[in-house]
Design an enzyme around this catalytic site. Structure first.
Site, PDB file in Angstrom:
ATOM      1  N   HIS A  19      44.983 -13.446-101.141  1.00 12.85           N
ATOM      2  CA  HIS A  19      45.241 -14.014 -99.820  1.00 12.85           C
ATOM      3  C   HIS A  19      45.529 -12.785 -98.973  1.00 12.85           C
ATOM      4  CE1 HIS A  19      49.715 -13.647-100.473  1.00 12.85           C
ATOM      5  NE2 HIS A  19      49.387 -14.294-101.592  1.00 12.85           N
ATOM      6  N   HIS A  22      48.040 -10.101 -99.790  1.00 11.01           N
ATOM      7  CA  HIS A  22      47.846  -9.036-100.593  1.00 11.01           C
ATOM      8  C   HIS A  22      46.895  -8.040 -99.726  1.00 11.01           C
ATOM      9  CE1 HIS A  22      47.701 -12.476-103.613  1.00 11.01           C
ATOM     10  NE2 HIS A  22      48.846 -11.857-103.916  1.00 11.01           N
ATOM     11  N   CYS A 127      61.882 -15.696-113.943  1.00  4.24           N
ATOM     12  CA  CYS A 127      60.930 -16.383-113.018  1.00  4.24           C
ATOM     13  C   CYS A 127      59.344 -16.076-113.502  1.00  4.24           C
ATOM     14  CB  CYS A 127      61.076 -16.085-111.712  1.00  4.24           C
ATOM     15  SG  CYS A 127      59.752 -16.623-110.502  1.00  4.24           S
ATOM     16  N   CYS A 130      57.283 -14.337-110.788  1.00  3.80           N
ATOM     17  CA  CYS A 130      57.798 -12.899-110.363  1.00  3.80           C
ATOM     18  C   CYS A 130      57.393 -12.118-111.428  1.00  3.80           C
ATOM     19  CB  CYS A 130      58.999 -12.731-110.007  1.00  3.80           C
ATOM     20  SG  CYS A 130      59.913 -13.687-108.618  1.00  3.80           S
ATOM     21  N   CYS A 144      64.296 -19.564-108.308  1.00  2.25           N
ATOM     22  CA  CYS A 144      64.036 -18.321-107.947  1.00  2.25           C
ATOM     23  C   CYS A 144      64.300 -17.629-106.384  1.00  2.25           C
ATOM     24  CB  CYS A 144      62.545 -18.113-108.234  1.00  2.25           C
ATOM     25  SG  CYS A 144      61.778 -16.558-107.546  1.00  2.25           S
ATOM     26  N   HIS A 147      60.376 -17.335-104.893  1.00  4.85           N
ATOM     27  CA  HIS A 147      59.420 -18.251-104.822  1.00  4.85           C
ATOM     28  C   HIS A 147      60.081 -19.790-104.898  1.00  4.85           C
ATOM     29  CE1 HIS A 147      57.319 -15.073-106.947  1.00  4.85           C
ATOM     30  NE2 HIS A 147      56.311 -15.774-106.624  1.00  4.85           N
ATOM     31  N   LYS A 294      57.629 -17.167 -96.344  1.00  4.17           N
ATOM     32  CA  LYS A 294      56.608 -16.145 -96.848  1.00  4.17           C
ATOM     33  C   LYS A 294      55.208 -16.766 -97.443  1.00  4.17           C
ATOM     34  CE  LYS A 294      56.091 -13.055-100.920  1.00  4.17           C
ATOM     35  NZ  LYS A 294      55.654 -13.266-102.315  1.00  4.17           N
ATOM     36  N   LYS A 297      50.468 -18.365-102.481  1.00  2.00           N
ATOM     37  CA  LYS A 297      49.510 -19.600-103.149  1.00  2.00           C
ATOM     38  C   LYS A 297      50.647 -20.660-103.757  1.00  2.00           C
ATOM     39  CE  LYS A 297      45.399 -18.286-102.646  1.00  2.00           C
ATOM     40  NZ  LYS A 297      44.480 -19.121-102.569  1.00  2.00           N
TER      41      LYS A 297
HETATM   42  N1  MSP Z   1      51.821  -7.288-110.026  1.00  2.49           N
HETATM   43  C1  MSP Z   1      52.679  -7.138-109.248  1.00  2.49           C
HETATM   44  C2  MSP Z   1      52.866  -5.683-108.737  1.00  2.49           C
HETATM   45  C3  MSP Z   1      52.766  -4.730-109.751  1.00  2.49           C
HETATM   46  S1  MSP Z   1      52.691  -3.088-109.069  1.00  2.49           S
HETATM   47  C4  MSP Z   1      52.967  -2.035-110.247  1.00  2.49           C
HETATM   48  C5  MSP Z   1      52.832  -8.214-108.149  1.00  2.49           C
HETATM   49  N2  MSP Z   1      51.758  -8.808-107.822  1.00  2.49           N
HETATM   50  S2  MSP Z   1      51.385  -9.727-106.633  1.00  2.49           S
HETATM   51  O1  MSP Z   1      50.105 -10.103-106.526  1.00  2.49           O
HETATM   52  O2  MSP Z   1      52.320 -10.870-106.949  1.00  2.49           O
HETATM   53  O3  MSP Z   1      51.855  -9.160-105.360  1.00  2.49           O
HETATM   54  C6  MSP Z   1      51.478  -7.853-104.906  1.00  2.49           C
HETATM   55  C7  MSP Z   1      51.899  -7.711-103.732  1.00  2.49           C
HETATM   56  O4  MSP Z   1      51.573  -8.574-102.538  1.00  2.49           O
HETATM   57  C8  MSP Z   1      53.310  -7.416-103.281  1.00  2.49           C
HETATM   58  O5  MSP Z   1      53.704  -6.094-102.440  1.00  2.49           O
HETATM   59  C9  MSP Z   1      53.795  -8.507-102.409  1.00  2.49           C
HETATM   60  O6  MSP Z   1      54.832  -8.175-101.877  1.00  2.49           O
HETATM   61  C10 MSP Z   1      52.598  -8.672-101.817  1.00  2.49           C
HETATM   62  N3  MSP Z   1      52.601 -10.068-101.000  1.00  2.49           N
HETATM   63  C11 MSP Z   1      52.372 -11.194-101.633  1.00  2.49           C
HETATM   64  N4  MSP Z   1      52.554 -12.150-100.691  1.00  2.49           N
HETATM   65  C12 MSP Z   1      52.747 -11.513 -99.490  1.00  2.49           C
HETATM   66  C13 MSP Z   1      53.067 -11.842 -98.090  1.00  2.49           C
HETATM   67  N5  MSP Z   1      53.253 -13.025 -97.886  1.00  2.49           N
HETATM   68  N6  MSP Z   1      53.129 -11.009 -97.372  1.00  2.49           N
HETATM   69  C14 MSP Z   1      53.123  -9.811 -97.584  1.00  2.49           C
HETATM   70  N7  MSP Z   1      52.845  -9.319 -98.653  1.00  2.49           N
HETATM   71  C15 MSP Z   1      53.065 -10.081 -99.870  1.00  2.49           C
HETATM   72  O7  MSP Z   1      53.949  -8.243-107.596  1.00  2.49           O
END
Ligand code: MSP
Length: 509
Positions: A19, A22, A127, A130, A144, A147, A294, A297
């Site tokens: 999304h 990411h 969680c 997370c 959490c 989330h 935030k 999904k």
């Molecule tokens: N797999 C772990 C990271 C491991 S790194 C060794 C993880 N993955 S994640 O897919 O859940 O999230 C990855 C990144 O996306 C995180 O930095 C998280 O902050 C970012 N984001 C997820 N949702 C977000 C927003 N709504 N806004 C900005 N960034 C966000 O965590």
């Protein structure tokens, strides 16, 4: 020789498709990498996917798939989103690859042999969204804190890493370093506060889970997903012996603020325990908020980048997120603000400037870049380019992308003012003013040339098109930052008008 620059994104869980949250981190890292390549620095940019853990395993089972088949099936959607966003990574690592699993086992075994890991019992909340152990005191109404969903209660045998033994080193050595190892500064203070309160040891293994990397000395456990995932930043470089590791480590890690603790506490402590250098910097950005929350999904507010790309195109997408939100702060995404920013800065600003200047060169000079002739007041434009450079560089180098862009757009403002003041359409009516008309159009095109160089890390495609429209033979990707200095545009080359760089969009598109 300039310093090597190694930038990473978090590796993304493949429980679902990407999304815009990411994509936010990945676009920022791509901009930083492209800027450093523009400077001529040896640059390496890593992204990838985090494929183990309960969250991914459960997603797979819910879809009736075995986890490996599930993760394999998810990869195309992650690779294609980065292609669509013009992300030029150097490597894409998957944690299910052998090149990750083998050095991870060796790293953890090494810590065990150094007495950094011991067996114990974990009891408390977890969680799965997370993939994180929490203290009771960290929960919000028993849920959490990230989330807002119920946590699970665990009581299990874990191996633990003696994170607490590294608190003094973290506080007195690592965090005290200049330049700051954690940014923005408020995040550094948050991390220092957390470590001062007292550090817990962290689990490095989970018993009775199947989907993960087996713990070398106790194969009934798998390595806790975060402990292995963090290591992607070095396994991708061929740690321990790889030449890339020797060249590029330590890294700058771009992460969201929700995963700061793992990156700024656990990861440097693990590296220190293994006798390796900690990260050069962890930069924690804020969250993209949708209706004040935030975007995620889990909360069904996830927006796929393709939904915006269809209307705005890749360059405007990248520009919007880098310009609208101060990197490091939370920022709200809305369709309306994207339309407004697009129309003001790109359609009416840069795009309109380019179209006016190229159209006038076509109509008044048969498309051939004129000679700069007598003074036409273009000194103001030259000064605007010179004045934009320090703010631009400073912004890019400190990851204040919005400031870098604001500095660069000073050139567009000045160029639009210059055209209004010099009124080339009036000069064109008077044959005696022909040389002056040439100067005005040469200088305006020269300002566009500088813009194309400066904006190329953020809008590589549009800047490449503008560059070609200006008729410059050398490809933009071969150009370095010093090419933005005033005076590089050669008279006599042929411009082409082409399609509008940024056609206006309407509110309801
Ligand atoms: N797999 C772990 C990271 C491991 S790194 C060794 C993880 N993955 S994640 O897919 O859940 O999230 C990855 C990144 O996306 C995180 O930095 C998280 O902050 C970012 N984001 C997820 N949702 C977000 C927003 N709504 N806004 C900005 N960034 C966000 O965590």
């Amino acid at each position: 020789m300039s310093d090597p620059f190694y930038v990473t994104t978090p590796i993304y869980y493949v429980n679902d498709v990407p999304h815009i949250g990411h994509a936010y981190t990945t676009v920022a890292a791509d901009v930083a990498a492209r800027y450093h390549r523009l400077r001529g620095d040896p640059t390496y940019f890593l992204t990838g996917t985090d494929e183990h853990g309960q969250k991914v395993e459960r997603a797979a089972r819910e879809h009736g798939k075995d986890p490996q088949a599930w993760t394999d099936a998810m990869i195309p959607s992650w690779r294609s989103v980065w292609t669509n966003l013009d992300i030029a990574y150097d490597d894409f690592i998957r944690t299910t690859e052998e090149r990750h699993e083998t050095p991870v086992k060796a790293f953890v075994k090494n810590l065990y042999e150094r007495g950094e890991i011991y067996e114990g019992v974990y009891e408390g909340p977890y969680c799965v969204a997370c993939e994180q152990f929490y203290l009771e005191s960290e929960l919000v109404d028993g849920r959490c804190p990230v989330h807002g969903i119920p946590v699970e209660r665990l009581k299990e045998t874990n191996y633990f890493f003696r994170q607490s033994a590294h608190a003094d080193w973290l506080l007195n050595d690592y965090y005290a370093r200049t330049p700051m190892p954690v940014r923005p500064e408020a995040r550094l203070n948050e991390v220092i506060g957390l470590v001062r309160q007292g550090l817990q040891d962290v689990s490095v293994s989970r018993p009775s889970l199947e989907w993960g990397i087996p713990l070398p000395w106790e194969p009934s456990h798998v390595i806790y997903v975060w402990i292995e995932a963090l290591q992607n930043y070095i396994t991708a470089l061929g740690y321990p012996a790889g030449a890339l590791f020797r060249t590029f480590w330590p890294a700058v890690h771009f992460v969201g603020k929700d995963i700061l603790r793992f990156h700024a506490v656990t990861w440097p402590a693990m590296l220190h325990a293994a006798g390796e250098e900690p990260p050069r910097e962890v930069f924690a950005h804020g969250w993209l908020l949708v209706r004040g929350e935030k975007m995620s999904k889990t909360k069904l507010t996830g927006i796929h980048p393709d939904e915006l790309l269809a209307t705005f195109g890749v360059d405007a997408y990248r520009y919007y997120f880098m310009r609208e939100i101060a990197f490091g702060q939370d920022g709200s995404f809305s369709w309306e603000s994207m339309v407004a920013r697009y129309n003001a800065d790109l359609a009416n600003g840069l795009g309109n400037l380019a179209s006016r200047v190229l159209t006038m060169i076509v109509s008044y000079f048969d498309g051939v870049v004129p000679d700069p002739g007598p003074d036409a007041g273009q000194g103001s434009l030259e000064r605007a380019v010179a004045a934009a450079l320090p703010g631009y560089r400073q912004g890019m180098e400190s990851f204040a992308f919005h400031e870098a862009l604001e500095a660069a757009f000073g050139i567009v403002r000045e160029a639009n003012g210059f055209i209004v003041t010099t009124a080339p359409w009036n000069l064109a009516k008077d044959p005696a003013q022909r040389a002056k008309l040439g100067t005005v159009l040469w200088a305006s095109a020269e300002a566009l040339r500088a813009m194309a160089v400066l904006l190329s890390p953020v809008m590589p495609r549009a800047c490449g098109t503008l560059w070609e429209q200006l008729g410059i033979a050398e490809p933009l990707r071969a150009v370095r930052l010093d090419a933005a200095a005033w005076g590089g545009l050669k008279p006599g080359t042929r411009v082409s008008k082409g399609d509008a760089l940024f056609p206006r969009v309407t509110e309801l598109a």
